[in-house]
Design a protein around this motif. Sequence first.
Motif, PDB file in Angstrom:
ATOM      1  N   THR A   1      31.699  42.776  45.547  1.00 58.67           N
ATOM      2  CA  THR A   1      32.477  42.673  44.351  1.00 58.67           C
ATOM      3  C   THR A   1      33.605  43.221  44.233  1.00 58.67           C
ATOM      4  O   THR A   1      33.895  44.112  44.770  1.00 58.67           O
ATOM      5  N   SER A   2      34.266  42.485  43.542  1.00 61.21           N
ATOM      6  CA  SER A   2      35.901  42.891  43.309  1.00 61.21           C
ATOM      7  C   SER A   2      35.975  43.071  41.840  1.00 61.21           C
ATOM      8  O   SER A   2      35.983  41.856  41.066  1.00 61.21           O
ATOM      9  N   SER A   3      36.627  43.991  41.511  1.00 58.78           N
ATOM     10  CA  SER A   3      36.804  44.036  40.078  1.00 58.78           C
ATOM     11  C   SER A   3      38.499  44.064  39.627  1.00 58.78           C
ATOM     12  O   SER A   3      38.989  44.683  40.436  1.00 58.78           O
ATOM     13  N   LEU A   4      39.134  43.346  38.821  1.00 59.09           N
ATOM     14  CA  LEU A   4      40.394  43.165  38.682  1.00 59.09           C
ATOM     15  C   LEU A   4      40.707  43.642  37.123  1.00 59.09           C
ATOM     16  O   LEU A   4      40.122  43.395  36.075  1.00 59.09           O
TER      17      LEU A   4
ATOM     18  N   LYS B   1      43.963  45.816  31.297  1.00 59.47           N
ATOM     19  CA  LYS B   1      42.558  45.698  30.801  1.00 59.47           C
ATOM     20  C   LYS B   1      41.876  44.776  31.914  1.00 59.47           C
ATOM     21  O   LYS B   1      42.372  44.004  32.772  1.00 59.47           O
ATOM     22  N   LYS B   2      40.694  45.187  31.819  1.00 56.77           N
ATOM     23  CA  LYS B   2      39.683  44.521  32.938  1.00 56.77           C
ATOM     24  C   LYS B   2      39.658  42.906  32.633  1.00 56.77           C
ATOM     25  O   LYS B   2      38.848  42.575  31.689  1.00 56.77           O
ATOM     26  N   LEU B   3      39.881  42.287  33.487  1.00 58.32           N
ATOM     27  CA  LEU B   3      39.842  40.643  33.329  1.00 58.32           C
ATOM     28  C   LEU B   3      38.243  40.080  33.799  1.00 58.32           C
ATOM     29  O   LEU B   3      37.930  39.302  33.198  1.00 58.32           O
ATOM     30  N   GLY B   4      37.707  40.669  34.937  1.00 61.80           N
ATOM     31  CA  GLY B   4      36.347  40.329  35.223  1.00 61.80           C
ATOM     32  C   GLY B   4      35.928  40.821  36.630  1.00 61.80           C
ATOM     33  O   GLY B   4      36.875  41.515  37.561  1.00 61.80           O
ATOM     34  N   ASP B   5      34.846  40.497  37.187  1.00 64.79           N
ATOM     35  CA  ASP B   5      34.371  40.727  38.457  1.00 64.79           C
ATOM     36  C   ASP B   5      34.145  39.661  39.413  1.00 64.79           C
ATOM     37  O   ASP B   5      33.557  38.494  38.764  1.00 64.79           O
ATOM     38  N   CYS B   6      34.712  39.452  40.392  1.00 64.88           N
ATOM     39  CA  CYS B   6      34.554  38.410  41.398  1.00 64.88           C
ATOM     40  C   CYS B   6      33.609  38.774  42.413  1.00 64.88           C
ATOM     41  O   CYS B   6      33.577  39.817  43.139  1.00 64.88           O
ATOM     42  N   ILE B   7      32.438  37.918  42.356  1.00 71.41           N
ATOM     43  CA  ILE B   7      31.223  38.541  43.247  1.00 71.41           C
ATOM     44  C   ILE B   7      30.776  37.337  44.248  1.00 71.41           C
ATOM     45  O   ILE B   7      30.855  36.297  43.805  1.00 71.41           O
ATOM     46  N   SER B   8      30.380  37.756  45.451  1.00 68.24           N
ATOM     47  CA  SER B   8      30.104  36.869  46.466  1.00 68.24           C
ATOM     48  C   SER B   8      28.598  37.613  46.939  1.00 68.24           C
ATOM     49  O   SER B   8      28.527  38.679  47.615  1.00 68.24           O
ATOM     50  N   ARG B   9      27.466  36.847  47.255  1.00 61.77           N
ATOM     51  CA  ARG B   9      26.075  37.352  47.583  1.00 61.77           C
ATOM     52  C   ARG B   9      25.781  37.041  48.773  1.00 61.77           C
ATOM     53  O   ARG B   9      26.110  35.916  49.252  1.00 61.77           O
TER      54      ARG B   9
ATOM     55  N   VAL C   1      49.699  46.536  41.861  1.00 57.57           N
ATOM     56  CA  VAL C   1      51.018  47.050  41.294  1.00 57.57           C
ATOM     57  C   VAL C   1      50.706  47.977  40.280  1.00 57.57           C
ATOM     58  O   VAL C   1      49.794  48.071  39.332  1.00 57.57           O
ATOM     59  N   GLU C   2      50.935  49.251  40.479  1.00 62.36           N
ATOM     60  CA  GLU C   2      50.911  50.376  39.523  1.00 62.36           C
ATOM     61  C   GLU C   2      51.287  50.211  38.160  1.00 62.36           C
ATOM     62  O   GLU C   2      52.403  49.577  37.727  1.00 62.36           O
ATOM     63  N   GLY C   3      50.208  50.248  37.182  1.00 64.77           N
ATOM     64  CA  GLY C   3      50.342  50.041  36.018  1.00 64.77           C
ATOM     65  C   GLY C   3      50.190  48.455  35.495  1.00 64.77           C
ATOM     66  O   GLY C   3      50.228  48.165  34.313  1.00 64.77           O
ATOM     67  N   GLU C   4      49.941  47.494  36.504  1.00 58.21           N
ATOM     68  CA  GLU C   4      50.059  46.173  36.295  1.00 58.21           C
ATOM     69  C   GLU C   4      48.621  45.338  36.947  1.00 58.21           C
ATOM     70  O   GLU C   4      47.992  44.604  36.181  1.00 58.21           O
ATOM     71  N   VAL C   5      48.601  45.882  37.957  1.00 56.63           N
ATOM     72  CA  VAL C   5      47.393  45.043  38.736  1.00 56.63           C
ATOM     73  C   VAL C   5      46.615  46.185  39.335  1.00 56.63           C
ATOM     74  O   VAL C   5      47.142  46.834  40.206  1.00 56.63           O
TER      75      VAL C   5
ATOM     76  N   LYS D   1      33.558  38.380  32.499  1.00 55.79           N
ATOM     77  CA  LYS D   1      34.884  38.162  31.984  1.00 55.79           C
ATOM     78  C   LYS D   1      35.040  38.545  30.663  1.00 55.79           C
ATOM     79  O   LYS D   1      34.209  38.670  29.653  1.00 55.79           O
ATOM     80  N   ALA D   2      36.465  39.056  30.529  1.00 53.97           N
ATOM     81  CA  ALA D   2      36.681  39.741  29.222  1.00 53.97           C
ATOM     82  C   ALA D   2      36.805  38.414  28.410  1.00 53.97           C
ATOM     83  O   ALA D   2      37.324  37.279  28.613  1.00 53.97           O
ATOM     84  N   PRO D   3      36.242  38.883  26.991  1.00 53.29           N
ATOM     85  CA  PRO D   3      36.342  37.384  26.047  1.00 53.29           C
ATOM     86  C   PRO D   3      37.875  37.134  25.629  1.00 53.29           C
ATOM     87  O   PRO D   3      38.066  36.237  25.258  1.00 53.29           O
ATOM     88  N   PHE D   4      38.579  38.311  25.740  1.00 52.02           N
ATOM     89  CA  PHE D   4      40.108  37.985  25.433  1.00 52.02           C
ATOM     90  C   PHE D   4      40.927  39.208  26.081  1.00 52.02           C
ATOM     91  O   PHE D   4      40.597  40.205  26.573  1.00 52.02           O
TER      92      PHE D   4
END
Length: 583
Positions: A202-205, A152-160, A180-184, A142-145
């Motif tokens: 894994t999905s990175s947002l 900016k990268k928010l974090g990774d969602c991982i399922s194992r 969305v281009e430039g937003e998501v 997770k991004a500290p802020f």
Amino acid sequence: MASKVSPSCRLVFCLLISAAVLRPGLGWYTVNSAYGDTIVMPCRLDVPQNLMFGKWKYEKPDGSPVFIAFRSSTKKSVQYDDVPEYKDRLSLSENYTLSIANAKISDEKRFVCMLVTEDNVFEAPTLVKVFKQPSKPEIVNKAPFLETDQLKKLGDCISRDSYPDGNITWYRNGKVLQPVEGEVAILFKKEIDPGTQLYTVTSSLEYKTTRSDIQMPFTCSVTYYGPSGQKTIYSEQEIFDIYYPTEQVTIQVLPPKNAIKEGDNITLQCLGNGNPPPEEFMFYLPGQPEGIRSSNTYTLTDVRRNATGDYKCSLIDKRNMAASTTITVHYLDLSLNPSGEVTKQIGDTLPVSCTISASRNATVVWMKDNIRLRSSPSFSSLHYQDAGNYVCETALQEVEGLKKRESLTLIVEGKPQIKMTKKTDPSGLSKTIICHVEGFPKPAIHWTITGSGSVINQTEESPYINGRYYSKIIISPEENVTLTCTAENQLERTVNSLNVSAISIPEHDEADDISDENREKVNDQAKLIVGIVVGLLLAALVAGVVYWLYMKKSKTASKHVNKDLGNMEENKKLEENNHKTEA
């Protein structure tokens, strides 16, 4: 122990394999099993009466068979082929149902049940599907802020450990996020464990935040297929710290008070609405053009009335982004004149003033000896009862704790004044002599008796109130005596005497001294009598003037009448004399 197949039987079996046929009406049959469970595959064939044996096999990807289990119909024996991956995992029942313990992903194959007679081979295929539920998805790395208006990268969602692989979806406040281009931006990745053949997805947002994302929850989910169909598992909510610039500055006074008074300590606190909040500000005080650089607080101690004014604070680098507040420091001054201990003589004049200076209207209360007065004291002619402790107290009711008081201790002094009275007992056997004394400090009374007579009762004193008290003696004089009362204090010594006749000689008794209250009533009555007498005198004077004018007129008339009468008498005497001469 499982029996072995004879060579001749194997030969027959091999010859018949090429002629094996599917039982008419049997299609593909699928068995769904959860990872780790036991796979149960019924043969789905009717056992013929001339059955020789039954056998299970599975097919490799290239179509070649691998036999794994054999059961004879006559000897009721079971034999398991030497296949390492199924060692100690197989079980073949009498009705040729095959069970595979501890299902693995590698068990996902096409299995075939074969029943062999002397003249035919029957097959029933079964497709095995193995499913593995993934672990609960979690947001990691997770991004500290996050910063507003920045992708900016928010974090990774991982399922194992899933099978087959699942699909990850991102949510903001419960709503699905789409690229969305430039937003998501969403990047998906999956990995397979070579040993277990289980998937990790894994999905990175990457996300462009705004101020509206403050305190907004982000979640992700994994959607997968299980034995009973499609299912979804959700992660825990995550709230991210979002950085944004300060757009507004506020200033406040701590601790919050309805009113500030002289002597208080106050702290100015400046706050910016950005995140993280600014740590330093510029503070501007009244009458000081230069600002003071400080943290978000600035403290003023023991404030005075000249601290009243406008206070400002601003950002260090953006001084046009400022806030201001007005502070009023309330004050209260009291001046009592005279104050402290004041000694005056009876009859003196003493002006008293209590002057108030305050930031707003103040209440004034006068007290004398802890008793509230109706009005401020004024002394045109001091009396002993005027002595006491006076307090002028003032307060600002709207300002808690702002009170002032000054005191005046008034001492009224006077040399002793004596008045003596006597009373005869109704029985005529004794007389009471009273010495009334007035003065301050309290005079000491001393009696002296000249002459013979028995003192029935020694001196008795009354309480000393408002500078007055008395001392009395009861005596039965046998002859005329003189009683002398001496009163003395620090100011003067005063003596007064009273002659008292013997008991057998009647004499006039003098009235007792009157009290202050009665004296005031007498004074009021005397004033009334004096007024009446003055009115009567004025009326008599007017009547006298009128009478005098009247008499004056009367005397003038009388003179004329007398003059006329006198002339007549003179003429009469002349006539009489003339008659005498003639005779």
